[in-house]
Structures are given as structure tokens and as C-alpha cells.
Design an enzyme around this catalytic site. Structure first.
Site, mmCIF file in Angstrom:
data_model
loop_
_atom_site.group_PDB
_atom_site.id
_atom_site.type_symbol
_atom_site.label_atom_id
_atom_site.label_comp_id
_atom_site.label_asym_id
_atom_site.label_seq_id
_atom_site.Cartn_x
_atom_site.Cartn_y
_atom_site.Cartn_z
ATOM 1 N N ASP A 199 0.857 -1.183 0.000
ATOM 2 C CA ASP A 199 0.000 0.000 0.000
ATOM 3 C C ASP A 199 0.894 1.234 0.000
ATOM 4 O O ASP A 199 1.838 1.332 0.787
ATOM 5 C CB ASP A 199 -0.896 -0.018 1.239
ATOM 6 N N GLN B 18 -14.814 2.274 1.456
ATOM 7 C CA GLN B 18 -14.010 1.983 0.265
ATOM 8 C C GLN B 18 -13.658 3.293 -0.432
ATOM 9 O O GLN B 18 -14.541 4.046 -0.834
ATOM 10 C CB GLN B 18 -14.783 1.062 -0.677
ATOM 11 N N HIS C 118 -10.466 -4.542 -3.334
ATOM 12 C CA HIS C 118 -9.122 -4.725 -2.789
ATOM 13 C C HIS C 118 -9.217 -5.211 -1.350
ATOM 14 O O HIS C 118 -10.093 -4.816 -0.609
ATOM 15 C CB HIS C 118 -8.269 -3.459 -2.903
ATOM 16 N N HIS D 22 -7.216 -5.487 2.174
ATOM 17 C CA HIS D 22 -6.116 -4.960 2.975
ATOM 18 C C HIS D 22 -5.564 -6.078 3.852
ATOM 19 O O HIS D 22 -6.324 -6.763 4.536
ATOM 20 C CB HIS D 22 -6.606 -3.848 3.915
#
Length: 136
Positions: free
Chosen positions: A29, A90, A96, A98
Site C-alpha cells: 500500500d 471503500q 481490494h 487490505h
């Protein structure tokens, strides 16, 4: 410019790639909440999990499993989280997952700490909700 994650998949935007399959990609990230914070995405664009094809879903969660194991071997514990829609938090409308390394002193707390205004439901309300969701 389009979707930032689609641009990472097609190479337009660079990323620190960690693991890749035909259908999914794991990378660090760019705005980490902890050292090692990793995102796992399907290469095909979907806004929400329930829109994903069966193949992309299977591949995504196999990649999550692989990466969770790798992260835990380095950081000992990993929070796995999906925000599924704008109202859930989101920020990028591309599915996605995490993977956030956790430790006892990070101050983040359990998921319940995110919701200071929790509902107080009686048995009848639980039953109503269960029937509504279960009958879909």
C-alpha cells in the site's frame, strides 16, 4: 486517468509488487497503516466483491491466503479487511483486500472499536433481520 488499481495492473502506475498470478496482484500500500501493509486486488475491475467472477474470486482469496502467510511469518499477526462500497469506507472503487500487520502496541484495537454507535437489538429484531437476509 481511470482506476488507479487498473493502472497499477497495466503498468501505467508503478507499485512495489509482492506476488502475482494470472488473475490477481499483491503489492505494498502506498499509504500504509503499518509496515508491510499490503493490498491484494483482482486484475479485472470490479467495484464490489459480489460482482466478481467465480474464477477471479477464487484466485483473489488464494492470493490473500498466500500473502497472509508470508506477512505472518514476518510480522506475527495480520488484519484482513475489505471495504465493500463507498459507505463502508471503500476509497478506491476496485475490489481490494487490505492485509495489515498488527501487534499488541499498534493502538488500532478490534473491529468493534470502529463503531462507537452500535445498535442495541432485541431478539425480535435479530429474527427479522435473519429472515430478511436469509431469504434472499
Amino acid at each position: 486517468m481511470g482506476c488507479i488499481f487498473c493502472n497499477i495492473v497495466n503498468g501505467t502506475i508503478p507499485a512495489k509488487k509482492l506476488y502475482e498470478t494470472k488473475d490477481s496482484l499483491a503489492f505494498l500500500d502506498a499509504f500504509p497503516l503499518a509496515r508491510g501493509h499490503t493490498l491484494v486486488i483482482p486484475k479485472n475491475h470490479y467495484d464490489k466483491v459480489q460482482q466478481m467472477s467465480k474464477q477471479d474470486n477464487l484466485d483473489l482469496f488464494e492470493t490473500v491466503q498466500v500473502m497472509a502467510g508470508r506477512l505472518e511469518s514476518v510480522f506475527s499477526s495480520v488484519l484482513i479487511a475489505i471495504h465493500n462500497g463507498k459507505e463502508s469506507g471503500q476509497e478506491v472503487p476496485h475490489v481490494h483486500v487490505h492485509l495489515i500487520p498488527r501487534n499488541a502496541s499498534d493502538g488500532a484495537g478490534p473491529v468493534h472499536s470502529m463503531f462507537p454507535k452500535r445498535p442495541s437489538l432485541d431478539e425480535n429484531e435479530f429474527e427479522k433481520i435473519a429472515k430478511i437476509i436469509g431469504n434472499k
